[in-house]
Design a protein around this motif. Structure first.
Motif, PDB file in Angstrom:
ATOM      1  N   ASP A 137       0.806  -1.210   0.000  1.00 54.59           N
ATOM      2  CA  ASP A 137       0.000   0.000   0.000  1.00 54.59           C
ATOM      3  C   ASP A 137       0.847   1.271   0.000  1.00 54.59           C
ATOM      4  O   ASP A 137       0.351   2.347   0.329  1.00 54.59           O
ATOM      5  N   SER A 138       2.120   1.172  -0.399  1.00 48.71           N
ATOM      6  CA  SER A 138       2.918   2.391  -0.515  1.00 48.71           C
ATOM      7  C   SER A 138       2.442   3.170  -1.745  1.00 48.71           C
ATOM      8  O   SER A 138       1.863   2.609  -2.673  1.00 48.71           O
ATOM      9  N   PRO A 139       2.650   4.484  -1.771  1.00 47.75           N
ATOM     10  CA  PRO A 139       1.990   5.314  -2.798  1.00 47.75           C
ATOM     11  C   PRO A 139       2.262   4.892  -4.231  1.00 47.75           C
ATOM     12  O   PRO A 139       1.345   4.812  -5.050  1.00 47.75           O
ATOM     13  N   GLY A 140       3.524   4.622  -4.553  1.00 46.44           N
ATOM     14  CA  GLY A 140       3.835   4.257  -5.931  1.00 46.44           C
ATOM     15  C   GLY A 140       3.257   2.914  -6.318  1.00 46.44           C
ATOM     16  O   GLY A 140       2.782   2.736  -7.455  1.00 46.44           O
ATOM     17  N   VAL A 141       3.292   1.951  -5.408  1.00 54.32           N
ATOM     18  CA  VAL A 141       2.725   0.635  -5.694  1.00 54.32           C
ATOM     19  C   VAL A 141       1.224   0.758  -5.933  1.00 54.32           C
ATOM     20  O   VAL A 141       0.671   0.167  -6.870  1.00 54.32           O
ATOM     21  N   LEU A 142       0.553   1.553  -5.113  1.00 51.14           N
ATOM     22  CA  LEU A 142      -0.880   1.743  -5.302  1.00 51.14           C
ATOM     23  C   LEU A 142      -1.185   2.458  -6.607  1.00 51.14           C
ATOM     24  O   LEU A 142      -2.179   2.154  -7.277  1.00 51.14           O
ATOM     25  N   HIS A 143      -0.334   3.416  -7.004  1.00 49.06           N
ATOM     26  CA  HIS A 143      -0.590   4.119  -8.266  1.00 49.06           C
ATOM     27  C   HIS A 143      -0.448   3.173  -9.450  1.00 49.06           C
ATOM     28  O   HIS A 143      -1.125   3.364 -10.476  1.00 49.06           O
ATOM     29  N   HIS A 144       0.390   2.179  -9.312  1.00 50.67           N
ATOM     30  CA  HIS A 144       0.569   1.200 -10.376  1.00 50.67           C
ATOM     31  C   HIS A 144      -0.356  -0.007 -10.192  1.00 50.67           C
ATOM     32  O   HIS A 144      -0.050  -1.110 -10.645  1.00 50.67           O
ATOM     33  N   GLN A 145      -1.476   0.239  -9.568  1.00 50.78           N
ATOM     34  CA  GLN A 145      -2.592  -0.711  -9.469  1.00 50.78           C
ATOM     35  C   GLN A 145      -3.833   0.068  -9.894  1.00 50.78           C
ATOM     36  O   GLN A 145      -4.356   0.903  -9.164  1.00 50.78           O
ATOM     37  N   LYS A 146      -4.300  -0.181 -11.119  1.00 54.07           N
ATOM     38  CA  LYS A 146      -5.380   0.636 -11.691  1.00 54.07           C
ATOM     39  C   LYS A 146      -6.766   0.036 -11.497  1.00 54.07           C
ATOM     40  O   LYS A 146      -7.767   0.713 -11.757  1.00 54.07           O
ATOM     41  N   ALA A 147      -6.854  -1.224 -11.094  1.00 46.75           N
ATOM     42  CA  ALA A 147      -8.156  -1.854 -10.933  1.00 46.75           C
ATOM     43  C   ALA A 147      -8.840  -1.345  -9.673  1.00 46.75           C
ATOM     44  O   ALA A 147      -8.196  -1.161  -8.627  1.00 46.75           O
ATOM     45  N   ILE A 148     -10.137  -1.120  -9.762  1.00 42.45           N
ATOM     46  CA  ILE A 148     -10.908  -0.701  -8.593  1.00 42.45           C
ATOM     47  C   ILE A 148     -10.841  -1.809  -7.543  1.00 42.45           C
ATOM     48  O   ILE A 148     -11.105  -2.977  -7.829  1.00 42.45           O
ATOM     49  N   ASP A 149     -10.442  -1.442  -6.336  1.00 39.40           N
ATOM     50  CA  ASP A 149     -10.286  -2.406  -5.235  1.00 39.40           C
ATOM     51  C   ASP A 149      -9.310  -3.528  -5.596  1.00 39.40           C
ATOM     52  O   ASP A 149      -9.414  -4.651  -5.087  1.00 39.40           O
ATOM     53  N   GLY A 150      -8.348  -3.219  -6.469  1.00 33.47           N
ATOM     54  CA  GLY A 150      -7.457  -4.259  -6.948  1.00 33.47           C
ATOM     55  C   GLY A 150      -6.666  -4.929  -5.849  1.00 33.47           C
ATOM     56  O   GLY A 150      -6.599  -6.171  -5.790  1.00 33.47           O
TER      57      GLY A 150
END
Length: 798
Positions: free
Chosen positions: A527-540
């Motif tokens: 859940d770090s910012p960059g990792v989350l930004h590179h997860q585009k699916a809703i609730d991925g």
């Protein structure tokens, strides 16, 4: 005579789209910095600004968010070139790809307009050229301005994202997807040049292949009206004809004696013939394959040269958000990864583009079947003008361009748009407005009947064969399975008995090296910012964790999250593929979502945005092998997708985790070519959580555990690891003293160049496996065989 115009270009900002308000996240260079920026052609404005150092890498961290202004800016591309009259009747400016809404001027005078990324344009510029220096300028309207104006004029259309991509004939996934960034491009994305000619030119060649020859339709354009001699030569056989004045096209029949057929890989050789067409002084060359293709619509069975083909495929998305960067070498690498995983087909998904000539030529050479979606995806599309005319023009252009390729075996009208109208509540939102039905059920089949009648057409996917049939009916046509991943455990695949699965997938993060290169978070965390930004699916990320279900523990560290979610992705897809292949010939195809990524991202892909193979790829290689042994319900399936019978002795062994044999049985089995032999498991082969069932047959093995991994009382893994230097890397030999479950080596954690030849191997006590690690630099043997590089589910932890 053709002359490319790829040199000396600059790009400049030409104003901001009307009604555009700055977003606080945007980072726009000073206006003066956006004047006269050197531009690469073919290319796009993003790559030009990146090369000039004016924007940060949009693939790194969350830099994408800062670049939203680019798609809301008008852009001007300009170059100068010398020209001298050489006595030709015509000089045409040939634009193979303009992205997207463009006005073309030569020496300040209008030459033409474009409004479709998906088609080619040709403008007669002879009267605009002058001896000496000439200036060519292409003004691109901001895509958002055009698309939003069309949406306001025609009324909103439902779609999955708050983006207007249905209102512009442009690559839809430019506007973002649940695996892709929102980077809305402009530019000259395919070759551009001057074509000088006299008399007549070949405007179009449409080869209709048969198993015994080719019918070649040739269309010409004339500068002066006169008769034109036309010929076509294939396999040393020449056919000739003449176009009378005023006649635009004719068809020449070329029969090839003792023709050698083109076959899909795994079914025969991929023989190709040179095709040479002449008209007056002009000539056209290409390659064709002689074959037939049919579609059994209810069973959705693709038949090539009379032989049904089980499709082992991948969905293909643009291999880069900026498709001009995808060249022949990159295509060959990606096709090689598909083939090495056992694939015989690619589906070109409808949210991308009609791919390059190199793409289809390579598929011809390698025997990969191509399913080509027309570019409509997941949205209601307007049928009013100018869209209807643009769709017809792009279809005529691309069908003629691509139909000579034997690898192309299916045209498909759209991706999930019929499903959207049936199941996503579109009729209420549309209030009678058009949504694309006229394209899928009228325009496209009518044009294909005229241009390419020998190749099957399917109105959309999923689709069950008639407009009034439910697209979710698995008993006919194609289905997409997104209940798994969306809401249900992957074992739910066993509840489906489909004819053909054209989309199904399960997410997993990219390799460590790809993630590390694209994200600067310290430390890395799910859940770090960059990792989350590179997860585009809703609730991925939540679905990644819930998808672990009872199969794997809940991870507490990044390292466990990374390994376990990648492992779960691999297991999920292998479970589905094995299930559906065991249903052959009732089920005749699985097309995995997806082979590739267009940037570094957590996604459904087997090959990540850094071009690295994820653990999923290795598991697919086993599941897609032509000959497969797999547990199937209460039996063992011997799946033989080969032209020869597969006979031998099936051994079924019930074991304790320490390898002790608790029961065994043998069965003589013969699976006929392209068939499945199912062997029932006899009584007495159930077991406890401390046991497993082993099936082996002709060097293949499958294991069935009687409990999910967290409930299995595994011993702490004990093994010997021997590392030997070999040219280009290392061999790692693992000898197990206990069971070693799902052994994986991740050498890219030590160096980004490093890769391994196998992953996710389970060893029983006493067994050994050798892994070949390639790397550009020597790796530390101790690190190569230690946590977190070497992993297994039952690893010993201090």
């Amino acid at each position: 005579m053709y002359r490319s115009l790829h040199e000396g270009w600059t790009v400049s900002a030409a104003g901001i789209a009307a009604a555009t308000a700055d977003d606080p996240a945007w980072v726009r260079p000073p206006a003066g910095a956006l004047e006269g920026v050197p531009a690469a052609v073919p290319g796009c404005v993003h790559t030009d600004l990146l090369a000039a150092g004016l924007i940060d890498d949009p693939y790194r961290d969350d830099h994408e968010r800062a670049l939203g202004w680019i798609g809301r800016t008008h852009w001007r591309y300009t170059t100068t070139f010398d020209w001298r009259p050489e006595g030709f009747d015509r000089v045409d400016l040939v634009c193979d790809g303009l992205d997207t809404i463009a006005s073309v001027t030569v020496n300040g005078l209008p030459a033409g307009r474009a409004r479709n990324m998906h088609r080619r344009y040709r403008f007669d510029v002879a009267a605009l050229l002058r001896p000496g220096a000439n200036e060519l300028t292409i003004e691109f309207t901001a895509p958002y301005e055009y698309a939003e104006a069309q949406a306001a004029r025609l009324g909103a259309r439902p779609g999955p994202y708050d983006e207007p991509y249905a209102f512009i004939r442009k690559m839809a996934c430019n506007f973002g997807w649940d695996w892709g960034p929102t980077l809305v491009t402009a530019g000259i994305w395919r070759p551009i040049g001057l074509h000088s000619w006299s008399g007549a030119r070949i405007a179009q060649v449409r080869p209709h292949s048969r198993p015994d020859g080719v019918d070649v339709t040739v269309a010409v354009e004339r500068a002066v009206e006169s008769a034109v001699e036309v010929s076509a030569t294939v396999g040393g056989v020449r056919a000739e004809g003449k176009l009378a004045p005023g006649q635009r096209e004719l068809t020449l029949r070329v029969d090839v004696p003792d023709a050698r057929l083109w076959w899909p890989r795994g079914h025969g050789e991929q023989h190709l013939y040179d095709l040479v067409v002449t008209a007056a002084e002009d000539a056209w060359t290409g390659r064709v394959g002689l074959r037939s293709v049919e579609l059994d619509p209810d069973a959705f069975r693709i038949v090539v040269n009379g032989e049904p083909v089980f499709v082992r495929g991948f969905n293909w998305i643009p291999d880069d958000t900026f498709p001009a960067r995808t060249g022949p070498a990159q295509l060959r690498e990606r096709f090689g990864q598909a083939i090495d995983a056992g694939a015989n087909a690619l589906r070109v998904w409808g949210g991308g583009v009609y791919e390059s000539d190199d793409f289809y030529a390579l598929a011809d050479e390698l025997g990969l079947l191509i399913w080509q979606d027309f570019p409509f995806a997941c949205a209601a599309y307007p049928e009013e003008e100018p869209f209807a005319a643009e769709v017809e023009a792009e279809v005529r252009d691309n069908v003629a361009r691509l139909m000579g390729h034997p690898s192309l075996v299916l045209w498909c009208g759209n991706n999930e748009n019929i499903e959207g109208h049936q199941h996503w509540g579109w009729p209420a939102e549309l209030e009678g407005r058009s949504w694309g039905a006229g394209y899928y059920f009228d325009l496209l089949p009518r044009l294909l009947a005229e241009l390419d009648p020998g190749r099957p057409y399917w109105p959309g996917s999923p689709y069950s064969g008639a407009p009034d049939r439910d697209v979710h009916d698995p008993s006919t046509g194609t289905i997409h399975i997104w209940t798994v991943w969306g809401s249900k455990d992957y074992t739910h695949y066993a509840d489906y008995t489909p004819r053909f699965v054209a989309e199904f997938g399960f997410q997993g993060p990219p390799t460590y090296a790809t993630l590390r290169a694209s994200v600067s978070d310290e430390p890395l965390a799910p859940d770090s910012p960059g990792v989350l930004h590179h997860q585009k699916a809703i609730d991925g990320n939540a679905k990644l964790l819930s998808g672990l279900g009872a199969h794997l523990p809940v991870p507490e560290t990044f390292d466990d999250w990374h390994y376990w979610t990648q492992l779960n992705q691999a297991r999920a897809m292998a479970f589905g593929i094995r299930r559906f292949r065991a249903l052959m010939p009732y089920c005749m195809g699985t097309v995995v979502w997806q082979l590739n990524d267009c940037w570094p991202v957590t996604s459904w892909a087997a090959v990540d945005g850094g071009r690295r193979r994820k653990p999923l790829w290795y598991e697919l290689r086993r599941a897609y092998a032509p000959r497969l042994l797999t547990f199937h319900g209460s039996g063992v399936a011997v799946v033989n997708d080969d032209a020869s019978p597969w006979a031998g002795t099936l051994e079924l062994t019930r074991r304790a985790l320490d390898g002790t044999v608790l029961g065994s049985a043998t069965f003589a089995v013969s699976a006929e070519p392209r068939s499945v032999a199912l062997v029932p498991i006899p009584d007495g082969f159930d077991g406890s959580a401390a046991e497993l069932l082993e099936a082996s047959f002709d060097g293949r093995r499958d294991l069935r555990f009687f409990a999910e991994d967290p409930q299995v009382p595994y011993p702490a893994a004990q093994f010997d690891a021997l590392v030997t230097d070999v040219p280009g890397g290392h061999e790692v030999r693992i000898t197990a003293h206990t069971i070693v479950r799902e052994l994986a080596i991740f050498p890219d954690r030590l160096d980004p160049s490093a890769a391994v030849d196998d992953q996710l191997v389970t060893l029983l006590p006493g067994e050994s496996a050798t892994f070949v690690v390639s790397a550009a630099v020597p790796l530390d043997p101790a690190q190569l065989t230690s946590f977190p590089v070497l992993r297994c589910l039952n690893e010993a932890r201090s």
